[in-house]
Design a protein around this motif. Structure first.
Motif, PDB file in Angstrom:
ATOM      1  N   SER A  78       0.819  -1.208   0.000  1.00 21.53           N
ATOM      2  CA  SER A  78       0.000   0.000   0.000  1.00 21.53           C
ATOM      3  C   SER A  78       0.860   1.269   0.000  1.00 21.53           C
ATOM      4  O   SER A  78       0.508   2.266  -0.630  1.00 21.53           O
ATOM      5  N   LEU A  79       2.004   1.206   0.676  1.00 20.67           N
ATOM      6  CA  LEU A  79       2.897   2.366   0.701  1.00 20.67           C
ATOM      7  C   LEU A  79       3.511   2.582  -0.678  1.00 20.67           C
ATOM      8  O   LEU A  79       3.650   3.714  -1.148  1.00 20.67           O
ATOM      9  N   TRP A  80       3.834   1.499  -1.338  1.00 15.45           N
ATOM     10  CA  TRP A  80       4.378   1.543  -2.698  1.00 15.45           C
ATOM     11  C   TRP A  80       3.399   2.263  -3.623  1.00 15.45           C
ATOM     12  O   TRP A  80       3.765   3.179  -4.371  1.00 15.45           O
ATOM     13  N   ALA A  81       2.125   1.846  -3.562  1.00 16.73           N
ATOM     14  CA  ALA A  81       1.094   2.464  -4.399  1.00 16.73           C
ATOM     15  C   ALA A  81       0.963   3.946  -4.070  1.00 16.73           C
ATOM     16  O   ALA A  81       0.899   4.792  -4.968  1.00 16.73           O
ATOM     17  N   TYR A  82       0.948   4.242  -2.779  1.00 17.10           N
ATOM     18  CA  TYR A  82       0.769   5.633  -2.356  1.00 17.10           C
ATOM     19  C   TYR A  82       1.903   6.513  -2.873  1.00 17.10           C
ATOM     20  O   TYR A  82       1.681   7.580  -3.423  1.00 17.10           O
ATOM     21  N   LYS A  83       3.137   6.011  -2.728  1.00 13.78           N
ATOM     22  CA  LYS A  83       4.291   6.802  -3.157  1.00 13.78           C
ATOM     23  C   LYS A  83       4.296   6.994  -4.664  1.00 13.78           C
ATOM     24  O   LYS A  83       4.629   8.063  -5.157  1.00 13.78           O
ATOM     25  N   GLU A  84       3.919   5.933  -5.387  1.00 13.23           N
ATOM     26  CA  GLU A  84       3.914   6.019  -6.845  1.00 13.23           C
ATOM     27  C   GLU A  84       2.958   7.122  -7.288  1.00 13.23           C
ATOM     28  O   GLU A  84       3.204   7.832  -8.244  1.00 13.23           O
ATOM     29  N   VAL A 124      11.670  12.189  -8.773  1.00 10.91           N
ATOM     30  CA  VAL A 124      12.041  12.728 -10.079  1.00 10.91           C
ATOM     31  C   VAL A 124      10.993  13.709 -10.590  1.00 10.91           C
ATOM     32  O   VAL A 124      11.052  14.159 -11.723  1.00 10.91           O
ATOM     33  N   GLY A 125      10.021  14.046  -9.754  1.00  8.86           N
ATOM     34  CA  GLY A 125       9.053  15.061 -10.126  1.00  8.86           C
ATOM     35  C   GLY A 125       7.951  14.569 -11.045  1.00  8.86           C
ATOM     36  O   GLY A 125       7.171  15.351 -11.556  1.00  8.86           O
ATOM     37  N   ASN A 126       7.848  13.286 -11.283  1.00  7.75           N
ATOM     38  CA  ASN A 126       6.743  12.798 -12.102  1.00  7.75           C
ATOM     39  C   ASN A 126       5.981  11.721 -11.346  1.00  7.75           C
ATOM     40  O   ASN A 126       6.431  10.595 -11.233  1.00  7.75           O
ATOM     41  N   VAL A 127       4.813  12.108 -10.804  1.00 15.97           N
ATOM     42  CA  VAL A 127       4.041  11.105 -10.079  1.00 15.97           C
ATOM     43  C   VAL A 127       3.196  10.318 -11.069  1.00 15.97           C
ATOM     44  O   VAL A 127       2.613  10.864 -11.983  1.00 15.97           O
TER      45      VAL A 127
END
Lengths: 274, 317
Positions: free
Chosen positions: B261-267, B273-276
């Motif tokens: 879930s943290l992975w998804a949230y961060k992505e 690199v400034g591109n979510v």
């Protein structure tokens, strides 16, 4: 259970298990009133220097009182909304006769078990479309939605306990279901309403992820964003100030908790029959 | 036959429909606010998650996202990090759950052995972390785990180090567990207190030891509450990442304590690199949404919650 003769040993065990919690909160209190704390031992004299944030802004952060009011609005708004929306739905599911009641209750339970945080990314879009991104109202709505299934579930349990004879008598006397709901049922389930209100208030008061994700501007900052900004900011780990802000942030929650704990505990023993 | 009497049955049916409609109006109005909330903040986001997961929406393609089909899912499934993050998630959920249920049981049993007033005090103490804001809670943890001369653990052990960085997994599980244990504690204490005292008198007369009483009477009677707490907390732990985000942010180093879930949230919301990548984040979240829906349906069946529905004794609304 019967109390064993050596219950003092069990008490000792409880104290040992609770030491990390006791130590943590002791640190919070001690560090907020001291310039330097080594472990739990203050070095030097007690001072109020860490509490300067109460009258001075830290860097470019909003004044603490703005933050306080925002957090109060958030927690109060969530508590009000959750209690009103879920009491209505719970009354219908518990007391009214209509096809699909079972499905409704099932839906409430599925939503309650469903981890709503996984909807965070999409909620962002819903808020943007509604024009509520970066507003307190947006966070209040999303939080209330996430807490509502629990509210409906608990209040349904409280409504289930009301007497049918009483409701029937009121109907015969010509009262509408609305009158019965507002004048008769709601006052009788007041402990349940307090439990749900206290619970929602406390969850919203402490919430971090939702405000952190959906609020950008300083004027709508809540306490958790404020404190988090201080953690990131502290190069030389000003733990005293962190402790003071943390303690200040925690006190209202503790007050509400102590006022409402009687209701909260009935919620755990009576509400979940699982 | 006059036309009027021929239309009699139709009018009767119409009247019945009208009456049924009127009977439904009241429940519909009571349910309306909740229905709106569910539609806006559960159904719509679930659909949007699935839709976004099939686009390449990111900060760069914000104005015109393209449809990419299942490419995001393919990326997630073939990513070299997926197995590691999946293993981390299982580890986090499994160990925290073990701590929560085990500690909850131990506390509940010990609490029911001491006088009730003391027991209630202990319960309140353990609820304190739950009502403390995660940010305050994590501040306390970081301070206590800090290097000498500040950190309590460093001072007590004589080893000066940042204990969170040294033992990130212990920190994550212990920090989550001290909060999670109170849920089981409350449910189990309530369940133990509702066991008829006759059973305990009987076992005392039979000369059972404390351990035997716990093992043969209390634990079997707590089977359902234990299953309930386990099922409920599995699902909420699976999607929770608040404390990990604040405590280690998935570190130290590369993805050491990163969970799904943290992975998804961060992505979707954080990017160095400034591109979510919202589309990719949504695909990761979609796994959780689907798991969540399936698991909560199973959970509903297993615990037979539907039987808790009482038929109303009044048929008019």
């Amino acid at each position: 259970m019967l109390r064993p003769k050596n219950w003092q040993l069990w008490l000792l065990l409880l104290l040992l298990l609770s030491l990390p919690i006791l130590g943590g909160y002791a640190w919070l209190v001690v560090s907020s009133f001291n310039q330097r704390v080594h472990g739990l031992v203050p070095v030097g004299t007690w001072s109020l220097e860490n509490w300067q944030f109460l009258w001075e802004r830290i860097g470019r952060r909003p004044p603490i009182w703005t933050v306080m009011i925002n957090t109060l609005l958030l927690a109060g708004g969530v508590a009000t909304l959750v209690v009103s929306v879920s009491s209505m739905a719970a009354y219908a599911i518990s007391r009214l006769h209509f096809p699909g009641r079972g499905v409704m209750l099932g839906l409430v339970l599925v939503l309650h078990a469903f981890p709503a945080v996984s909807l965070l990314i999409a909620s962002y879009y819903v808020l943007v479309v509604l024009g509520l991104f970066d507003s307190l109202l947006g966070v209040i709505l999303v939080m209330s939605a996430f807490l509502m299934p629990l509210g409906v579930w608990l209040l349904k349990g409280f409504f289930d306990g009301l007497s049918w004879e009483m409701e029937m008598a009121a109907l015969v006397d010509g009262a509408s279901r609305w009158t019965i709901f507002f004048k008769l049922a709601l006052p009788l389930v007041a402990p349940g309403l307090f439990a749900v209100a206290t619970f929602s208030f406390l969850v919203a008061w402490g919430e971090f992820i939702l405000p952190y994700t959906f609020i950008v501007s300083g004027r709508t900052w809540t306490f958790s964003i404020y404190l988090q900004s201080l953690i990131g900011d502290t190069e030389m780990a000003n733990y005293g100030r962190l402790g003071a802000v943390g303690l200040f942030y925690m006190l209202p929650a503790v007050a509400v908790f102590l006022l409402g704990q009687r209701y909260l505990l009935t919620m755990y023993s009576g509400g979940s029959k699982g | 036959m006059t036309p009027a009497s021929a239309s009699q049955p139709t009018a009767g049916a119409l009247a019945r429909v009208v009456r049924a409609g009127a009977a439904l109006r009241v429940p519909a109005l009571f349910l309306l606010p909740a229905a709106l909330v569910v539609a806006l903040f559960f159904v719509t986001p679930a659909v949007v998650t699935l839709y976004l997961s099939m686009t390449d929406l990111s900060a760069r393609t914000l104005s015109q996202p393209g449809f990419v089909g299942l490419a995001n899912y393919e990326y997630v499934l073939t990513s070299r990090w997926s197995p590691m993050i999946l293993a981390n998630t299982v580890r986090y959920v499994g160990l925290t759950l073990l701590f929560n249920v085990g500690m909850g049981l131990l506390l509940a049993i010990a609490i029911s052995f001491v006088p009730e007033r003391i027991g209630n005090g202990v319960r309140l103490l353990w609820l304190l972390p739950r009502i403390t804001s995660p940010v305050v809670y994590v501040v306390v943890w970081q301070a206590i785990m800090a290097r000498s001369p500040f950190g309590l653990v460093s001072e007590l052990t004589g080893t000066s180090q940042n204990w969170i960085n040294a033992f990130p997994w212990h920190a994550v599980i212990f920090a989550n567990g001290l909060i999670g244990a109170s849920f089981g504690m409350l449910i189990f204490t309530a369940a133990i207190r509702s066991i008829p005292t006759d059973l305990f008198h009987a076992s005392a007369v039979d000369g059972a030891t404390t351990w035997q009483t716990v093992r043969r009477i209390v634990l079997p009677l707590l089977r359902w509450p234990i299953m309930f707490v386990t099922a409920y907390q599995t699902l909420s732990l699976l999607a929770s990442f608040e404390y990990i985000l604040l405590l280690t942010n998935g570190g130290p180093g590369f993805y050491t304590t990163e969970v799904w879930s943290l992975w998804a949230y961060k992505e979707a919301f954080q990017s160095y690199v400034g591109n979510v990548e919202f589309g990719l984040g949504a695909a990761m979240a979609a796994f959780l949404v689907v798991t969540g829906i399936v698991a909560s349906l199973i959970y509903l069946r297993v615990f037979r919650f539907n039987e808790l529905l009482v038929t109303p004794k009044i048929e008019v609304n």
